[in-house]
Write an enzyme that holds these catalytic residues in place. Structure first.
Site, PDB file in Angstrom:
ATOM      1  N   ASP A   1      -2.691  -2.392  -3.148  1.00  0.00           N
ATOM      2  CA  ASP A   1      -2.090  -3.523  -2.462  1.00  0.00           C
ATOM      3  C   ASP A   1      -1.630  -4.517  -3.521  1.00  0.00           C
ATOM      4  O   ASP A   1      -2.144  -4.545  -4.638  1.00  0.00           O
ATOM      5  CB  ASP A   1      -3.133  -4.154  -1.530  1.00  0.00           C
ATOM      6  CG  ASP A   1      -2.535  -5.174  -0.590  1.00  0.00           C
ATOM      7  OD1 ASP A   1      -1.313  -5.400  -0.661  1.00  0.00           O
ATOM      8  OD2 ASP A   1      -3.287  -5.746   0.210  1.00  0.00           O
TER       9      ASP A   1
ATOM     10  N   ASP B   1      -4.619   2.320   6.440  1.00  0.00           N
ATOM     11  CA  ASP B   1      -5.832   1.933   5.719  1.00  0.00           C
ATOM     12  C   ASP B   1      -6.530   0.862   6.529  1.00  0.00           C
ATOM     13  O   ASP B   1      -5.890   0.139   7.308  1.00  0.00           O
ATOM     14  CB  ASP B   1      -5.508   1.379   4.323  1.00  0.00           C
ATOM     15  CG  ASP B   1      -5.053  -0.076   4.388  1.00  0.00           C
ATOM     16  OD1 ASP B   1      -5.853  -0.974   4.063  1.00  0.00           O
ATOM     17  OD2 ASP B   1      -3.898  -0.331   4.794  1.00  0.00           O
TER      18      ASP B   1
ATOM     19  N   GLN C   1       8.055  -7.773   7.036  1.00  0.00           N
ATOM     20  CA  GLN C   1       7.382  -8.925   7.626  1.00  0.00           C
ATOM     21  C   GLN C   1       8.222  -9.451   8.787  1.00  0.00           C
ATOM     22  O   GLN C   1       9.119  -8.771   9.263  1.00  0.00           O
ATOM     23  CB  GLN C   1       7.111  -9.989   6.560  1.00  0.00           C
ATOM     24  CG  GLN C   1       6.055  -9.600   5.536  1.00  0.00           C
ATOM     25  CD  GLN C   1       4.648  -9.513   6.109  1.00  0.00           C
ATOM     26  OE1 GLN C   1       4.392  -9.853   7.276  1.00  0.00           O
ATOM     27  NE2 GLN C   1       3.700  -9.049   5.304  1.00  0.00           N
TER      28      GLN C   1
ATOM     29  N   GLY D   1      -1.874  -7.786  -3.446  1.00  0.00           N
ATOM     30  CA  GLY D   1      -2.606  -9.048  -3.468  1.00  0.00           C
ATOM     31  C   GLY D   1      -2.051 -10.065  -2.491  1.00  0.00           C
ATOM     32  O   GLY D   1      -2.634 -11.132  -2.296  1.00  0.00           O
TER      33      GLY D   1
END
Length: 376
Positions: free
Chosen positions: A92, A271, A194, A94
């Site tokens: 990932d 995940d 997003q 962060g």
């Protein structure tokens, strides 16, 4: 990295594919256990391979950057050498940790200034520095730096945040092209869709990201508090605009039934910390339903944890013994429960794949979801 799409279910959008990386192949749909600091909590790498049958695990850029730091990881020869995991790793960026540190960070065009949760020290993450850190970690799949807006978000904020994520993505792509991997294997960049809960923003973001023509694509900012049905709607909506010839990764999801529903919508990779986190709190996911192992009813149940799994731990320990370990606060209980849950998640996606290839996934899913939700 390559992705071969092998089959699509005729009664849904479920897909079976094969991702090839420098550290081996990944059969999709796949679940990726979360190894935040280079370790899946309470589980050894040998157990991950031999009992859980994990094909890929996660590491987290934010946590690994803070400790042990990229200097130590580089000295070791990358995270694969450092933790002994010789299969694929995804990191990932962060961005989600920055989102979760809302009280201790400042977002600017340049990047994000944040305070360490360990010692309060101040750091700057930029799209370029996050790429450099992930190069140093050596993951096979690395994520673009993004901002994850909270739920709920006002439309204006979600739009501004999405546009910032897109500008950061362009910088990530540029920096990937200007740098080389450090350990002799290729690294693939996945951008992140997003747009909060707004369909037009999600479409705009998915189309922008598809246009970057990266090796795979991710959907972020879901499973952050919105209703399940909204998550499914937006996940399906994003899949309409993400290319079918690239893997699709839904970040941070979720329960076993969330995973099956999203597989049916066209998602390939998942995940979530739920298997290990819930396991450490005594919740077991099994082939027959959900168990709270701390309940008194299991005190004298000497049947094995889950005879439906091809996992030694699940077929060796009894429910009564595992309950005893939890009541006695023994660390072994955390390991057994975590292995059970991760093994179950990998079992679930393996069987989903088999049913996609067999052509009867949709009917199998309809039968499975009520079983998965059953409280035993």
């Amino acid at each position: 990295m390559t992705f071969d799409l092998l089959a699509t279910d005729t009664a849904s959008s479920a897909r079976a594919g094969l991702i090839s990386t420098g550290h081996g192949n990944i059969e999709t749909p796949i679940f990726m256990p979360v190894g935040t600091v280079g370790s899946v909590k309470a589980i050894t790498q040998q157990q991950l391979k031999e009992e859980i049958k994990a094909q890929i695990i996660l590491g987290n850029t934010y946590h690994l950057y803070l400790r042990p730091g990229t200097g130590i990881i580089e000295q070791a020869g990358g995270l694969h050498k450092f933790n002994g995991w010789d299969r694929p790793i995804l990191t990932d960026s962060g961005g989600y940790q920055v989102f979760s540190l809302a009280a201790n960070r400042k977002i600017k065009e340049e990047g994000v200034i944040f305070q360490s949760h360990i010692d309060g020290s101040r750091h700057l993450f930029t799209p370029e520095s996050v790429i450099d850190t992930q190069r140093s970690i050596g993951a096979d799949i690395i994520m673009a730096f993004d901002e994850c807006p909270p739920y709920p978000s006002e439309y204006a904020y979600a739009k501004t945040s999405m546009e910032l994520t897109h500008r950061w993505l362009a910088r990530c792509v540029q920096h990937m092209g200007d740098t080389e991997p450090k350990y002799g294997h290729e690294q693939s960049l996945f951008p992140i869709v997003q747009g909060s809960t707004y369909r037009d923003l999600r479409q705009a973001s998915a189309e922008f990201i598809a246009g970057m023509e990266c090796d795979g694509n991710a959907i972020g900012g879901l499973s952050v508090g919105e209703p399940e049905e909204m998550m499914y709607e937006l996940s399906a909506h994003c899949c309409e605009f993400l290319p079918a010839d690239k893997p699709r990764y839904l970040m941070g999801v979720g329960t076993p039934w969330n995973i099956l529903e999203n597989i049916s919508l066209g998602i390939d990779m998942f995940d979530c910390v739920m298997p290990t986190r819930n396991g450490r709190n005594g919740m077991l996911f099994t082939t027959k339903g959900v168990i709270n192992i701390k309940n008194k009813k299991w005190a004298n149940d000497f049947s094995v944890l889950d005879d439906g799994l091809d996992c030694e731990t699940s077929n060796f320990y009894s429910k009564a013994y595992l309950r005893h370990l939890f009541v006695a606060s023994e660390f072994l209980g955390l390991t057994i429960a975590s292995i059970q849950n991760c093994a179950f998640y990998l079992h679930l996606v393996k069987h989903a794949r088999e049913h996609i290839l067999a052509g009867d996934f949709a009917s199998w899913k309809r039968e499975m979801v009520p079983v998965l939700k059953t409280r035993l």
